[in-house]
Design an enzyme around this catalytic site. Structure first.
Site, PDB file in Angstrom:
ATOM      1  N   ASP A 105      40.774  75.283  71.482  1.00  0.00           N
ATOM      2  CA  ASP A 105      41.454  75.274  70.188  1.00  0.00           C
ATOM      3  C   ASP A 105      40.898  74.167  69.305  1.00  0.00           C
ATOM      4  O   ASP A 105      41.307  73.014  69.422  1.00  0.00           O
ATOM      5  CB  ASP A 105      42.972  75.082  70.398  1.00  0.00           C
ATOM      6  CG  ASP A 105      43.736  75.132  69.084  1.00  0.00           C
ATOM      7  OD1 ASP A 105      43.155  75.552  68.065  1.00  0.00           O
ATOM      8  OD2 ASP A 105      44.920  74.743  69.075  1.00  0.00           O
ATOM      9  N   ASP A 141      45.519  64.766  65.638  1.00  0.00           N
ATOM     10  CA  ASP A 141      45.255  66.101  66.177  1.00  0.00           C
ATOM     11  C   ASP A 141      44.238  66.815  65.290  1.00  0.00           C
ATOM     12  O   ASP A 141      44.533  67.810  64.647  1.00  0.00           O
ATOM     13  CB  ASP A 141      46.583  66.877  66.228  1.00  0.00           C
ATOM     14  CG  ASP A 141      46.424  68.276  66.782  1.00  0.00           C
ATOM     15  OD1 ASP A 141      45.507  68.482  67.607  1.00  0.00           O
ATOM     16  OD2 ASP A 141      47.200  69.167  66.383  1.00  0.00           O
ATOM     17  N   ASP A 193      41.434  68.440  65.849  1.00  0.00           N
ATOM     18  CA  ASP A 193      40.780  69.674  66.295  1.00  0.00           C
ATOM     19  C   ASP A 193      39.271  69.664  66.104  1.00  0.00           C
ATOM     20  O   ASP A 193      38.689  70.599  65.571  1.00  0.00           O
ATOM     21  CB  ASP A 193      41.431  70.898  65.633  1.00  0.00           C
ATOM     22  CG  ASP A 193      42.804  71.193  66.226  1.00  0.00           C
ATOM     23  OD1 ASP A 193      42.871  71.493  67.428  1.00  0.00           O
ATOM     24  OD2 ASP A 193      43.812  71.092  65.500  1.00  0.00           O
ATOM     25  N   HIS A 223      45.322  74.277  75.915  1.00  0.00           N
ATOM     26  CA  HIS A 223      44.430  74.366  74.766  1.00  0.00           C
ATOM     27  C   HIS A 223      43.561  73.129  74.859  1.00  0.00           C
ATOM     28  O   HIS A 223      44.087  72.008  74.754  1.00  0.00           O
ATOM     29  CB  HIS A 223      45.206  74.311  73.445  1.00  0.00           C
ATOM     30  CG  HIS A 223      45.646  75.642  72.952  1.00  0.00           C
ATOM     31  ND1 HIS A 223      46.294  75.807  71.753  1.00  0.00           N
ATOM     32  CD2 HIS A 223      45.487  76.878  73.481  1.00  0.00           C
ATOM     33  CE1 HIS A 223      46.541  77.100  71.571  1.00  0.00           C
ATOM     34  NE2 HIS A 223      46.076  77.774  72.604  1.00  0.00           N
ATOM     35  N   HIS A 278      48.070  67.186  71.209  1.00  0.00           N
ATOM     36  CA  HIS A 278      49.476  67.212  70.813  1.00  0.00           C
ATOM     37  C   HIS A 278      50.372  66.151  71.428  1.00  0.00           C
ATOM     38  O   HIS A 278      51.573  66.330  71.519  1.00  0.00           O
ATOM     39  CB  HIS A 278      50.065  68.594  71.128  1.00  0.00           C
ATOM     40  CG  HIS A 278      49.560  69.659  70.215  1.00  0.00           C
ATOM     41  ND1 HIS A 278      50.098  70.910  70.145  1.00  0.00           N
ATOM     42  CD2 HIS A 278      48.556  69.634  69.304  1.00  0.00           C
ATOM     43  CE1 HIS A 278      49.451  71.632  69.249  1.00  0.00           C
ATOM     44  NE2 HIS A 278      48.503  70.880  68.731  1.00  0.00           N
ATOM     45  N   GLU A 301      53.854  76.358  73.294  1.00  0.00           N
ATOM     46  CA  GLU A 301      53.041  75.161  73.033  1.00  0.00           C
ATOM     47  C   GLU A 301      53.840  74.101  72.273  1.00  0.00           C
ATOM     48  O   GLU A 301      54.407  74.367  71.226  1.00  0.00           O
ATOM     49  CB  GLU A 301      51.802  75.568  72.212  1.00  0.00           C
ATOM     50  CG  GLU A 301      50.865  74.417  71.857  1.00  0.00           C
ATOM     51  CD  GLU A 301      49.651  74.880  71.053  1.00  0.00           C
ATOM     52  OE1 GLU A 301      49.648  76.026  70.555  1.00  0.00           O
ATOM     53  OE2 GLU A 301      48.696  74.082  70.921  1.00  0.00           O
ATOM     54  N   TRP A 347      53.553  79.024  69.168  1.00  0.00           N
ATOM     55  CA  TRP A 347      53.574  77.663  68.605  1.00  0.00           C
ATOM     56  C   TRP A 347      54.150  77.747  67.197  1.00  0.00           C
ATOM     57  O   TRP A 347      53.720  78.583  66.410  1.00  0.00           O
ATOM     58  CB  TRP A 347      52.168  77.044  68.549  1.00  0.00           C
ATOM     59  CG  TRP A 347      52.200  75.782  67.741  1.00  0.00           C
ATOM     60  CD1 TRP A 347      52.775  74.599  68.112  1.00  0.00           C
ATOM     61  CD2 TRP A 347      51.715  75.601  66.397  1.00  0.00           C
ATOM     62  NE1 TRP A 347      52.669  73.688  67.078  1.00  0.00           N
ATOM     63  CE2 TRP A 347      52.024  74.270  66.027  1.00  0.00           C
ATOM     64  CE3 TRP A 347      51.047  76.414  65.487  1.00  0.00           C
ATOM     65  CZ2 TRP A 347      51.697  73.751  64.773  1.00  0.00           C
ATOM     66  CZ3 TRP A 347      50.715  75.900  64.243  1.00  0.00           C
ATOM     67  CH2 TRP A 347      51.041  74.576  63.888  1.00  0.00           C
ATOM     68  N   LYS A 401      54.281  70.113  70.501  1.00  0.00           N
ATOM     69  CA  LYS A 401      53.481  69.259  69.624  1.00  0.00           C
ATOM     70  C   LYS A 401      54.289  68.053  69.193  1.00  0.00           C
ATOM     71  O   LYS A 401      55.494  68.149  68.991  1.00  0.00           O
ATOM     72  CB  LYS A 401      53.045  70.077  68.414  1.00  0.00           C
ATOM     73  CG  LYS A 401      52.111  69.348  67.477  1.00  0.00           C
ATOM     74  CD  LYS A 401      51.408  70.311  66.553  1.00  0.00           C
ATOM     75  CE  LYS A 401      50.533  69.539  65.587  1.00  0.00           C
ATOM     76  NZ  LYS A 401      49.663  70.412  64.814  1.00  0.00           N
ATOM     77  N   ASP A 455      48.390  71.304  74.733  1.00  0.00           N
ATOM     78  CA  ASP A 455      47.193  71.141  73.893  1.00  0.00           C
ATOM     79  C   ASP A 455      46.899  69.647  73.919  1.00  0.00           C
ATOM     80  O   ASP A 455      47.785  68.839  73.615  1.00  0.00           O
ATOM     81  CB  ASP A 455      47.537  71.647  72.478  1.00  0.00           C
ATOM     82  CG  ASP A 455      46.404  71.465  71.477  1.00  0.00           C
ATOM     83  OD1 ASP A 455      45.854  70.350  71.403  1.00  0.00           O
ATOM     84  OD2 ASP A 455      46.097  72.426  70.742  1.00  0.00           O
TER      85      ASP A 455
HETATM   86  C1  RNT Z   1      48.408  73.650  66.203  1.00  0.00           C
HETATM   87  C2  RNT Z   1      48.272  74.268  67.553  1.00  0.00           C
HETATM   88  C3  RNT Z   1      47.964  75.733  67.562  1.00  0.00           C
HETATM   89  C4  RNT Z   1      46.948  76.136  66.523  1.00  0.00           C
HETATM   90  C5  RNT Z   1      46.462  77.563  66.652  1.00  0.00           C
HETATM   91  C6  RNT Z   1      45.718  78.007  65.442  1.00  0.00           C
HETATM   92  O1  RNT Z   1      48.446  72.290  66.239  1.00  0.00           O
HETATM   93  O2  RNT Z   1      47.324  73.580  68.295  1.00  0.00           O
HETATM   94  O3  RNT Z   1      47.564  76.117  68.831  1.00  0.00           O
HETATM   95  O4  RNT Z   1      45.837  75.300  66.549  1.00  0.00           O
HETATM   96  O5  RNT Z   1      47.499  78.384  66.948  1.00  0.00           O
HETATM   97 ZN    ZN Z   2      46.751  74.429  70.198  1.00  0.00          ZN
END
Ligand code: RNT
Ligand code: ZN
Length: 417
Positions: free
Chosen positions: A324, A292, A294, A284, A260, A224, A183, A226, A257
């Protein structure tokens, strides 16, 4: 009533709708989730001092953050002791462990910097997944794999190659495949003049990284995508279409993810399409709150829908599941444990759903009965099955794990620096 009694009654209730709870628990025990090391220290790692960059953010200042490899490993052990079943750990390259004078920059990382992690995993009989770290570094202030500066771009290409070798080493050591996820945070805050050129360079950089000769049965490379990041609101180089197309063309996997995408777009709806075209899908699982962000994964609608897509399509061994999130505002061990257990609960909930029956109702157009059943199923004695699963796996039932976390907090976490 004992946990066993409650389970026995629940088993009868589920049997009436054609669901075998014993079989569900057996299946659940075989699903390994990759637990991200970065929840333990707010995505800092051990190879740099500077702030977290790349348009991602951990907020909060809860005491007890792991500040060394020993502390992080101790915390991972603590978290795993409260999660049923056996899982994997997910490392980032910035978690390299430098002993004495073997410190190098990211382009020169090698397996020796991950020996202690390999030992950690081997001693516990678990696998390791890996991620190159294209952020939190002086050379990542602007673009990385898409940089117009050839020195910078080459530096990151070398980093990517180094990470493939490390991933192969980790797989060899643990005897389990290593999922290596790429990523990059590359993008622009404001309307770009040229969207094409950075993507063309990213494509070329990935080609160069993947030109390394590696054992595809050991290293599973994922990419990945985004849609935006903080300070990268208008454009990301690694968009969904880019990653989807690149992965399809190169025979690697696309990683989705669920933080994303655009806010009303859901990953649960994408899984079936991916499964129809790819041998495997990587995820993820996170919880985006308005962006986003998290947040810790909850036992919420979207997590349940994601689990449903995995289980209903009998794809538990085709979906690479990783978590994640990074919450620094609460006890970090609790964040891990809550997220892991919730992912498992969502899988169990899906395993206790009579998918064939519901599918027939959809096919025959009986949407009334479908709605009635789907809603009533929410009140079935799911918790009794979950508690029994915890019990047979020798981890605390219900919220009882919090006492151990509180104890660990006062004994260990609050005494850190
Ligand atoms: C970032 C991505 C990625 C990170 C990690 C730390 O938006 O989701 O996966 O969260 O690599
Ligand atoms: Zn991620």
């Amino acid at each position: 009533m004992t946990t066993e009694h409650r389970y026995f009654n629940a088993k009868e209730a589920y049997k009436r709708i054609g669901v075998d709870t014993d079989y569900a628990l057996e299946k659940l025990n075989k699903i390994h989730i990759s637990m991200h090391c970065w929840q333990g220290d707010d995505v800092r790692g051990f190879d740099h001092e500077g702030p977290l960059s790349g348009g991602i953010q951990a907020t909060g200042n809860y005491p007890g953050r792991a500040g060394s490899p020993e502390e992080l490993m101790q915390d991972i052990d603590m978290a795993f002791s409260l999660v049923p079943g056996r899982h994997k750990i997910n490392l980032h390259a910035c978690y390299a462990i430098f002993d004495g004078n073997n410190r190098v920059d990211r382009d020169k990382l090698s397996p020796i910097h991950f020996e202690r992690w390999a030992d950690f995993a081997k001693e516990r009989g678990i696998g390791i997944d890996f991620n190159p770290t294209f952020f939190s570094h002086p050379k990542a202030e602007h673009l990385t794999l898409s940089s117009p500066d050839e020195d910078i771009r080459n530096f990151w290409i070398e980093h990517g190659k180094a990470c493939i070798r490390i991933s192969e080493y980790l797989a060899t050591q643990t005897g389990m495949p290593c999922v290596m996820n790429i990523w990059i945070p590359d993008g622009y805050k404001d309307v770009p003049a040229d969207r094409y050129t950075p993507r063309a360079r990213f494509k070329d950089s990935l080609d160069k990284i993947l030109s390394v000769d590696y054992d595809k049965s050991k290293v599973i490379v994922t990419l990945e995508s985004k849609v935006f990041g903080i300070g990268l609101e208008s454009y990301t180089v690694g968009s969904h279409e880019f990653c989807l197309k690149y992965a399809a063309e190169k025979g690697i996997l696309c990683l989705m993810d669920n933080g994303h995408y655009h806010p009303t777009e859901v990953v649960s709806d994408k899984i079936s399409s991916m499964l129809l075209f790819d041998s495997m899908v990587a995820l993820h699982v996170t919880r985006p709150v308005r962006w986003d962000s998290d947040h810790v994964v909850l036992f919420d609608d979207e997590t349940r829908e994601i689990a449903k897509e995995i289980i209903k399509n009998d794809a538990a061994d085709r979906v690479l599941l990783a978590l994640d999130f990074f919450d620094a505002s609460i006890n970090r061990i609790a964040a891990w444990v809550v997220g892991m257990r919730n992912m498992q609960k969502a899988l169990l909930y899906a395993l206790l759903t009579p998918h064939r029956l519901l599918g027939q109702l959809q096919e025959s157009g009986d949407f009334t009965k479908l709605m009635v059943l789907q809603e009533e199923l929410k009140l079935y004695p799911f918790g009794d099955v979950w508690n029994y699963f915890c019990k047979i796996n020798h981890v605390p039932e219900r919220e009882d794990y919090l006492a151990s976390i509180r104890d660990y907090e006062s004994r260990v976490l609050l005494n850190r620096r």
